[in-house]
Design a protein around this motif. Structure first.
Motif, short mmCIF file in Angstrom:
data_model
loop_
_atom_site.label_atom_id
_atom_site.label_comp_id
_atom_site.label_asym_id
_atom_site.label_seq_id
_atom_site.Cartn_x
_atom_site.Cartn_y
_atom_site.Cartn_z
N CYS A 157 16.74 16.23 -9.46
CA CYS A 157 16.35 14.97 -9.77
C CYS A 157 16.26 14.09 -8.12
CB CYS A 157 17.49 14.18 -10.72
SG CYS A 157 16.95 12.21 -10.61
N CYS A 206 18.31 6.93 -10.13
CA CYS A 206 18.98 7.56 -11.19
C CYS A 206 20.40 7.18 -11.27
CB CYS A 206 18.82 9.09 -11.18
SG CYS A 206 19.52 10.25 -12.04
N SER A 262 22.04 10.88 -10.02
CA SER A 262 21.58 11.67 -8.74
C SER A 262 21.55 10.72 -7.64
CB SER A 262 20.50 12.34 -9.18
OG SER A 262 19.51 11.65 -9.11
N CYS A 283 14.82 14.87 -16.08
CA CYS A 283 16.14 14.68 -15.61
C CYS A 283 17.22 13.84 -16.88
CB CYS A 283 16.51 13.52 -14.47
SG CYS A 283 18.35 12.99 -14.31
N ASP A 291 19.44 12.10 -17.12
CA ASP A 291 20.40 10.80 -16.73
C ASP A 291 19.49 9.70 -16.47
OD1 ASP A 291 23.00 12.28 -16.59
OD2 ASP A 291 22.42 12.92 -14.65
ZN LIG Z 1 17.86 11.56 -12.79
#
Ligand SMILES: [Zn+2]
Lengths: 173, 467
Positions: free
Chosen positions: A59, A64, A67, A81, A83
């Motif tokens: 990612c 994010c 990340s 991703c 997240d």
């Molecule tokens: Zn992410």
């Protein structure tokens, strides 16, 4: 017993739908009993193995929450991703080497197993990868331990099965 | 790293309390050609309605049911999609609505969770939770293949096609990180299979020795034959209802709390996180464990522990007011599909700290009669015989575990396990050396764990005496 584990399988048939691989998974005999299973956006991973490349995803979204744009690698890869839900980017892991996180010695698998028993199924810890990769070891005549170093090997070209079995590991740094 | 948002950790707050009043089951067998699946579910259903000392006529109780939740792990085994519909019709519950529940090995527990939610929400006043599995239509190795399709087909199933082989690396890691003596694992098999000798429902009772367990053939390294549960056929049922109805139906209503957790199908995809602390734990309790894990490149939950079990217990204990499990719980049924999973669970549910699981078993507190003190253990486990000794007809398993806990709290162990007629019903003879495993000293609270595969789904339930 040979030192090296062999596969007893045939090459899995691939149909290309644009850039995507759709593989045949026979359930009953014949074409009418076959599932056509797409590898979707993970095609670069499976195609990569057949060319001797280990491809992972990362990612790179600065927004994010986990990340922060500098995510660790995912292996098995994911297109999105979990997240931040943004697409991840592909990255090749060059000369992949890691260590055994855990293992089991499979003396008898279930029906339809394509790996010749016995063999070591291993879980590999790789630097920079946030997950632990389940795979198998080519060597079977030696005792192994958690922490033993392993390096990746691939079934490429005519030897490729076009499945996750195209990645395996051998002992040594 | 998994990080929780505020809402993620909300403690379930039911709109109204939920009670368990009755349970029923078949006996469990490797093969059961005598009866069709629907006929087996009828046996469990009838025992639930007719043999739990309920204060109404069985058919009158049936007329109170508003909803049914059914648990079945795998359609593959019978090659029958929507078996729920056949069972529901066979039990004579049409036109009521029913839903099927599937969460792997945790299916039974999830079926109870679903049924409880129906009562708690007002969707139903009286809800049936019934589960089954019929694993005898195919040979064991084909059965293993079917079960292994619960691993990830893209990345893992092709690597063994035998589910125990996805579990074994976790066992290996736990064993080596915590220095587990295989005699302790063997002791768990001896204990649970021994308890199973007192149950007419049991599939694999046996008076074994530690030496015998250790001399057995390896199934999936490091686990030996007597350390693994078997494939089963059978069914179990439980009746849940509102508080008002519970006291009308029985003099011994049992209050139910339950919650669940999930954590990835692929073990290796479990990202590390901080250990969610149970009410009695402090961060200081785990300082040393974190340091030890660092040395071994470990992480929590890693392969050693089950994040889903801890998360389910984290929620359920707070629902049920369990402040210190070893003090507050009188007994437990763990999901002992393997000896090692029984061992791992003691840390996950906080009967001991993580890392001390082996010492917990050695303490003897998991026995009805602690071999060290000769007195009742603090929290006897798997008096039913558990999965190792009694059954793992997967969709029924969590319901079986919860029912056994309910009967213990109601003081009915002897009624269901000690009556020679119950043994005869299943074509068995009550053993001359039969022993009552009824827990003494007025037990108030018991816990059950229903667990899927490598820990993808887990429910934890607490049952509490309410009379
Ligand atoms: Zn992410």
């Amino acid at each position: 017993m040979n030192e090296t584990v062999k596969l007893n399988t045939t090459k899995t048939k691939v149909t290309k739908e644009g850039n995507v691989w759709v593989i045949d998974l026979p359930r009953f005999s014949g074409d009418s009993g076959t599932h056509h299973h797409t590898l979707g956006l993970l095609t670069p991973y499976f195609a990569g193995l057949t060319e001797g490349k280990l491809m992972a995803t990362r990612c790179v979204n600065d927004n994010c929450p986990i990340s922060r744009g500098k995510g660790e690698l995912w292996l098995p890869p994911r297109a999105d991703c979990p997240d931040c839900h943004q697409p991840m980017v592909w990255e090749e892991i060059k000369n992949p080497a890691g260590e055994i996180f855990s293992y089991t010695f499979v003396e008898r698998g279930g029906m339809g197993l394509e790996i010749e028993c016995p063999y070591y199924q291993i879980d590999v810890l790789l630097p920079g990868v946030c997950t632990i990769v389940k795979s198998y070891l080519s060597t079977r005549n030696r005792k192994i331990r958690i922490g033993d170093k392993v390096k990746a090997k691939f079934r490429t070209g005519l030897d490729a099965t076009n499945t996750c079995l195209d990645l395996y590991w051998e002992l040594g740094g | 790293m998994i990080k929780f948002g505020k809402g993620n950790l909300r403690i379930p707050k039911w709109t109204r309390p939920v009670y368990a009043v009755a349970g029923g089951m078949t006996d469990f067998r490797k093969k059961y050609p005598e009866k069709k699946l629907e006929e087996l579910t009828m046996m469990a259903f009838r025992m639930m309605l007719e043999e739990n000392d309920l204060k109404m006529d069985p058919l009158e109780i049936k007329s109170l049911i508003n909803f049914a939740c059914y648990g079945e792990f795998a359609d593959h085994f019978q090659d029958q999609l929507l078996c729920e519909a056949k069972v529901h019709d066979y039990l004579g519950l049409d036109l009521l609505f029913n839903i099927g529940v599937k969460t792997g090995g945790a299916t039974g527990g999830s079926t109870i969770l679903s049924a409880a939610s129906m009562v708690a929400s007002g969707m139903a006043d009286c809800c049936l939770a019934l589960g089954w599995e019929r694993m005898d239509e195919v040979i064991t190795w084909t059965g293993n293949y079917y079960i292994s399709t619960a691993a990830c087909k893209d990345f893992e199933t092709r690597l063994a096609r035998n589910y125990a082989s996805y579990y074994a690396p976790m066992a290996r890691r736990f064993q080596e990180m915590y220095g587990v003596d295989e005699r302790v694992r063997a002791e768990i098999a001896v204990k649970n299979r021994g308890y199973a000798c007192n149950s007419p429902f049991s599939q694999q009772p046996g008076k074994h020795t530690i030496e015998e367990v250790l001399a057995g053939e390896i199934v999936s390294d490091p686990l030996r034959f007597l350390e693994c549960c078997a494939m089963s056929v059978g069914s179990a049922a439980m009746l849940l209802c509102t508080e008002e109805l519970a006291y009308k139906l029985t003099d011994k209503p049992v209050k139910l709390y339950t919650a669940g957790g999930s954590h990835t199908l692929r073990t290796g995809d479990r990202r590390p996180m901080e250990i969610p602390l149970l009410p009695h734990e402090t961060a200081g309790d785990y300082e040393k464990l974190y340091k030890d894990m660092e040395k071994q490149k470990g992480r929590w939950p890693g392969f050693e522990s089950f994040g889903a079990t801890r998360f389910a217990a984290w929620l359920c204990y707070r629902m049920a007011g369990i402040n210190n499990p070893i003090e507050d719980l009188d007994l437990i049924e763990t999901h002992d599909a393997f000896t090692i999973s029984d061992l791992q669970t003691y840390g996950d549910v906080g009967l001991t700290l993580y890392g001390d699981e082996q010492e917990y078993v050695r303490s003897g507190d998991c026995y009805l009669k602690n071999p060290k003190t000769g007195k009742q253990g603090k929290c006897p486990s798997n008096l039913s015989g558990g999965l190792l000794g009694s059954m793992h007809a997967v969709g029924a398993t969590g319901i079986f575990s919860a029912t056994e806990i309910m009967w213990q709290l109601q003081g009915k162990y002897d009624k269901f396990h000690g009556d020679p007629k119950m043994w005869q019903r299943f074509g068995k003879k009550k053993p001359a050396d039969w022993e009552s495993l009824q827990i003494q000293n007025n037990p108030k609270k018991g816990c059950y764990v229903s667990h899927a595969g490598v820990g993808s789904h887990v429910t934890v339930g607490v049952l509490e005496k309410a009379w």
